[in-house]
Design an enzyme around this catalytic site. Structure first.
Site, mmCIF file in Angstrom:
data_model
loop_
_atom_site.group_PDB
_atom_site.id
_atom_site.type_symbol
_atom_site.label_atom_id
_atom_site.label_comp_id
_atom_site.label_asym_id
_atom_site.label_seq_id
_atom_site.Cartn_x
_atom_site.Cartn_y
_atom_site.Cartn_z
ATOM 1 C CB THR A 171 46.498 40.509 -83.544
ATOM 2 O OG1 THR A 171 47.026 39.788 -84.645
ATOM 3 C CG2 THR A 171 47.510 41.529 -83.059
ATOM 4 N N GLY A 201 54.153 38.396 -89.272
ATOM 5 C CA GLY A 201 52.885 38.980 -89.689
ATOM 6 C C GLY A 201 52.940 40.498 -89.736
ATOM 7 C CG ASP A 202 49.264 42.543 -89.047
ATOM 8 O OD1 ASP A 202 48.736 43.408 -88.325
ATOM 9 O OD2 ASP A 202 48.995 41.332 -88.920
ATOM 10 N N GLY A 224 47.276 38.770 -91.432
ATOM 11 C CA GLY A 224 48.447 39.619 -91.335
ATOM 12 C C GLY A 224 49.076 40.009 -92.643
#
Length: 298
Positions: A171, A201-202, A224
């Protein structure tokens, strides 16, 4: 109105040392250059929001990073991307599992500014992007396509934990404070290589991959699902009410290590201080101005 010294903190993802020295150096040089661009924007009076979005856009355009152009391919050989932006006023916008756009972070900002929603996903996010004027774009690089064709997908299905540790989470993210004391954060990702279709994901989940409040802003990177379950970004920012950014980052990352949660964070507080912490072997990051040197842990 009094002004303060602006600051921008940028990361390029946390994970294992899977890059050779030359590629790692190239990634770090790109982070430094893009952070410098962001810092110049802040020095010229641009807002923290404009700056973090532009910095993440530049990272999305750089195929060295797993975001936008050069994002990881999922199990079906397609790219599904997540991105999000947030300000200290609580404004938030995100897209998840979006395909065939060049800059997901720009679409995420449109979600924040042009709709009453906070998150659009999949085909709905793509349709919204087209309505907002974002054209068709194939984010798959030749390198990613080669990686996909050479790897045995079935092997990674059977060895998911090993695979997750190998590839980590690239990321990209940025947090900034502008000369007016306003704080913002943005992040973008292509997710984990060979992820299941529709995986989110996060990054686009508020309080998980990113979070901002009157206390400061944080961006997280790494695994994530683990980041999301532990609401890492909000946890770090909330701690700024009682401690400094570096201590907050260190405490959260140390606790996550005990849970086998591989991740890293960058955080800036409202007073212009910042912190960086990670429990992975590698996380590329940089800060402008260079109050402390960025590091590559060996």
């Amino acid at each position: 109105m009094s002004t303060m010294e602006p600051l921008i903190l940028v990361h390029g993802g946390a994970g294992r040392l899977r890059y050779d020295g030359k590629r790692r150096a190239a990634r770090q040089a790109a982070l430094d250059q893009i952070a410098q661009t962001g810092y110049e924007m802040l020095k010229h009076g641009n807002s923290a929001l404009d700056t973090v979005v532009e910095v993440v856009r530049l990272l999305e355009d750089n195929p060295l990073f797993n975001a936008g152009y050069g994002a990881a391919l999922g199990l079906t050989g397609e790219v599904e991307m997540d991105a999000a932006v947030m300000t200290d006023e609580g404004r938030f916008g995100a897209v998840a599992a979006i395909k065939n756009v060049k800059n997901p972070v720009l679409v995420a900002r449109k979600v924040m500014e042009e709709t009453d929603h906070i998150l659009l996903v999949g085909e709905g996010a793509i349709k919204f992007a087209r309505i907002m004027g974002f054209g068709e774009f194939d984010p798959v690089t030749d390198e990613r396509r080669k990686m996909f064709s050479e790897q045995r997908v079935d092997y990674f299905r059977r060895n998911w934990e090993k695979f997750r540790h190998l590839y980590g989470g690239d990321t990209v993210g940025a947090v900034a404070i502008d000369c007016h004391g306003k704080v913002a954060v943005a992040a973008s990702t292509g997710g984990i290589m060979f992820h299941l279709p529709g995986r989110v994901g996060d990054t686009p989940l508020i309080g998980c991959g990113i979070y901002a409040s009157s206390l400061g802003a944080c961006a997280a990177t790494g695994h994530g699902e683990c980041i999301a379950i532990n609401m890492v970004a909000k946890t770090v920012v909330d701690m700024l009410s009682e401690t400094n950014p570096q201590t907050a980052a260190d405490k959260v990352i140390s606790k996550l290590k005990l849970k086998n949660c591989n991740c890293g964070v960058i955080v800036v507080s409202r007073d212009g201080d910042y912190g960086v912490a990670y429990n992975t072997p590698y996380m590329g990051w940089t800060v402008m101005p260079k109050l402390r040197d960025s590091v590559l842990k060996d």
